[in-house]
Design a protein around this motif. Structure first.
Motif, short mmCIF file in Angstrom:
data_model
loop_
_atom_site.label_atom_id
_atom_site.label_comp_id
_atom_site.label_asym_id
_atom_site.label_seq_id
_atom_site.Cartn_x
_atom_site.Cartn_y
_atom_site.Cartn_z
N SER A 170 0.79 -1.23 0.00
CA SER A 170 0.00 0.00 0.00
C SER A 170 0.83 1.28 0.00
O SER A 170 0.47 2.25 -0.70
N LEU A 173 1.77 1.68 -3.54
CA LEU A 173 0.59 1.92 -4.37
C LEU A 173 0.06 3.34 -4.17
O LEU A 173 -0.38 3.99 -5.13
N LYS A 175 1.78 6.04 -3.32
CA LYS A 175 2.67 6.98 -4.02
C LYS A 175 2.41 6.96 -5.52
O LYS A 175 2.35 8.01 -6.17
N ALA A 176 2.24 5.76 -6.07
CA ALA A 176 1.96 5.65 -7.50
C ALA A 176 0.62 6.27 -7.85
O ALA A 176 0.47 6.94 -8.89
N LEU A 177 -0.37 6.08 -6.98
CA LEU A 177 -1.70 6.63 -7.22
C LEU A 177 -1.66 8.16 -7.25
O LEU A 177 -2.31 8.79 -8.09
N PRO A 181 -2.65 8.61 -11.26
CA PRO A 181 -3.90 7.98 -10.81
C PRO A 181 -4.49 6.99 -11.82
O PRO A 181 -4.78 5.84 -11.47
N THR A 184 -2.29 3.82 -12.39
CA THR A 184 -2.24 2.94 -11.22
C THR A 184 -3.54 2.17 -11.05
O THR A 184 -3.54 0.97 -10.76
N LEU A 187 -3.77 -0.54 -13.84
CA LEU A 187 -2.73 -1.56 -13.91
C LEU A 187 -3.22 -2.97 -13.56
O LEU A 187 -2.93 -3.91 -14.31
N ILE A 222 -7.30 -0.21 -4.93
CA ILE A 222 -6.79 1.11 -5.33
C ILE A 222 -7.93 2.11 -5.48
O ILE A 222 -7.76 3.30 -5.17
#
Length: 403
Positions: A170, A173, A175-177, A181, A184, A187, A222
């Motif tokens: 998490s 995830l 940070k990637a979101l 957005p 992520t 994906l 997500i």
């Protein structure tokens, strides 16, 4: 991927303080309770249409993702440690009971011819980074527990393994979101397509199983994080109602064109499950009325919903074996001639078995549910009559168990 079945964390995003205390989000409580009830009903009846009516696992993962994103305002290591502390003790108690029963029936290091691997794999009952092992083909217990009961006991544990990996991933995830957005969120679905089309093939069983679960429900987790971060609210109001049904219907179309029906439902079609769950969860999060109090017409259900939320992990872990015991006991009534001759329809009905299963689940709540209180550093309760408590940053407060 393991057959899907389906639980205790922080207060939902919409909680606000009032008179110095938090206000629970009753909408999230209701979704969680409905998800648990549907899981039990589905595992008893096997009705293929139930996951279409309410995709419980997608909902549970979305709620858990929402709560995880909220918690990550604190240091990630602290949050992950707290989640594991809440999740693992109920699993350990299940393992003590279940593994002891398996060993007493002859399961042991020589069961599969690899005693070293058997002992190593037992550690997954302590930290389920992969599916915990269990004995296959065990006989029933004196006509009260059906044959191969260990498989039913271990059936729900895929969720625990998937949830643990989501928790560990998490921080990354999130940070990637925040950075990308759309990419992520999309994906996991793209990964599901890659698996379905054969673009991605991995050796063995454990890693492909874990990645399949991520591809199936990762987007829901997500989405829950995106809801907490306010990303969904920044979209124009017409986007979600326009796009979500199209995604869900794409999943339904795929299922109908790949033999959807009894024995081949959404759980056996990861891509269809991923699309249907994604679309449905997106709509449910878009609606999100954020009830600080129960609407009048729902107040009668406040007690049962509160109990389900207070003991979500216990109910989830023990419901499968309760269903097996209930079905085994009910089947014994076929030996009563007067019942067999006069009320065969009653003996074939799933509804008495459902009632009996919930009675047994209630027994498990009383016998094992206190572990959830200990895991949350609370005073153990035999039968919780108040709403669950949770740590909120800076203070102890009430909250709901989520995935």
């Amino acid at each position: 991927m393991t057959t899907h079945t389906a639980p205790a964390t922080e207060a939902p995003e919409q909680e606000r303080t009032s008179r110095g205390g938090p206000v629970r989000d009753r909408y999230f409580d209701l979704l969680r309770a409905l998800a648990l009830f549907r899981v039990v009903l589905y595992h008893l009846t096997g009705w293929a249409w139930l996951p279409l009516v309410f995709p419980s696992m997608g909902v549970m993962f979305a709620l858990a993702g929402n709560l995880m994103a909220r918690s990550l305002k604190r240091p990630p290591v602290q949050v992950i440690r707290g989640r594991m502390r809440r999740l693992l003790p109920p699993l350990w108690l299940l393992g003590v009971v279940g593994v002891t029963g398996m060993v007493l029936q002859g399961w042991g290091p020589d069961a599969d011819g690899h005693p070293g691997w058997w002992l190593l794999h037992l550690t997954f009952w302590i930290v389920p980074l992969s599916d915990p092992p269990y004995a296959e083909g065990l006989p029933g217990l004196h006509g009260y527990v059906g044959e191969n009961w260990a498989a039913d006991l271990a059936g729900p544990l895929w969720y625990i393994r998937a949830y643990l990996w989501y928790v560990l991933l998490s921080p990354l995830l999130l940070k990637a979101l925040r950075a990308m957005p759309a990419v992520t969120i999309a994906l996991p679905v793209a990964l599901a397509v890659a698996f379905e089309q054969g673009y991605l093939n991995l050796p063995g069983e454990r890693i492909p199983s874990a990645l399949t679960d991520f591809s199936t429900f990762g987007a829901c987790w997500i989405l829950g994080m995106a809801h907490q971060e306010g990303i969904l609210r920044r979209l124009p109001r017409y986007i979600v109602p326009s796009v979500a049904p199209v995604i869900a219907l794409a999943g339904l179309w795929y299922a109908l064109h790949h033999g959807f029906g009894p024995g081949n439902d959404l759980d056996s079609m990861p891509l269809a499950q991923a699309l249907w769950s994604f679309g449905t969860v997106l709509l449910l999060l878009h609606i999100s009325p954020s009830w600080s109090e129960w609407p009048r017409r729902l107040r009668r259900w406040a007690g049962p919903v509160g109990l389900l939320n207070s003991r979500a992990v216990t109910i989830y872990l023990w419901h499968n074996i309760c269903i097996l015991i209930a079905a085994t006991l009910w089947d014994r009534l076929w030996s009563v001639t007067v019942l067999e001759q006069n009320v065969p329809g009653l003996l074939e009905s799933p509804w008495p078995v459902l009632v009996l299963a919930w009675v047994l689940i209630g027994g498990c709540v009383a016998a094992f549910g206190w572990v959830e209180d200990l895991a949350a550093k609370q005073k153990p309760r035999l039968w919780p009559k108040s709403e669950p408590r949770v740590r909120v940053r800076g203070a102890r407060r009430r909250a709901a168990p989520g995935g």
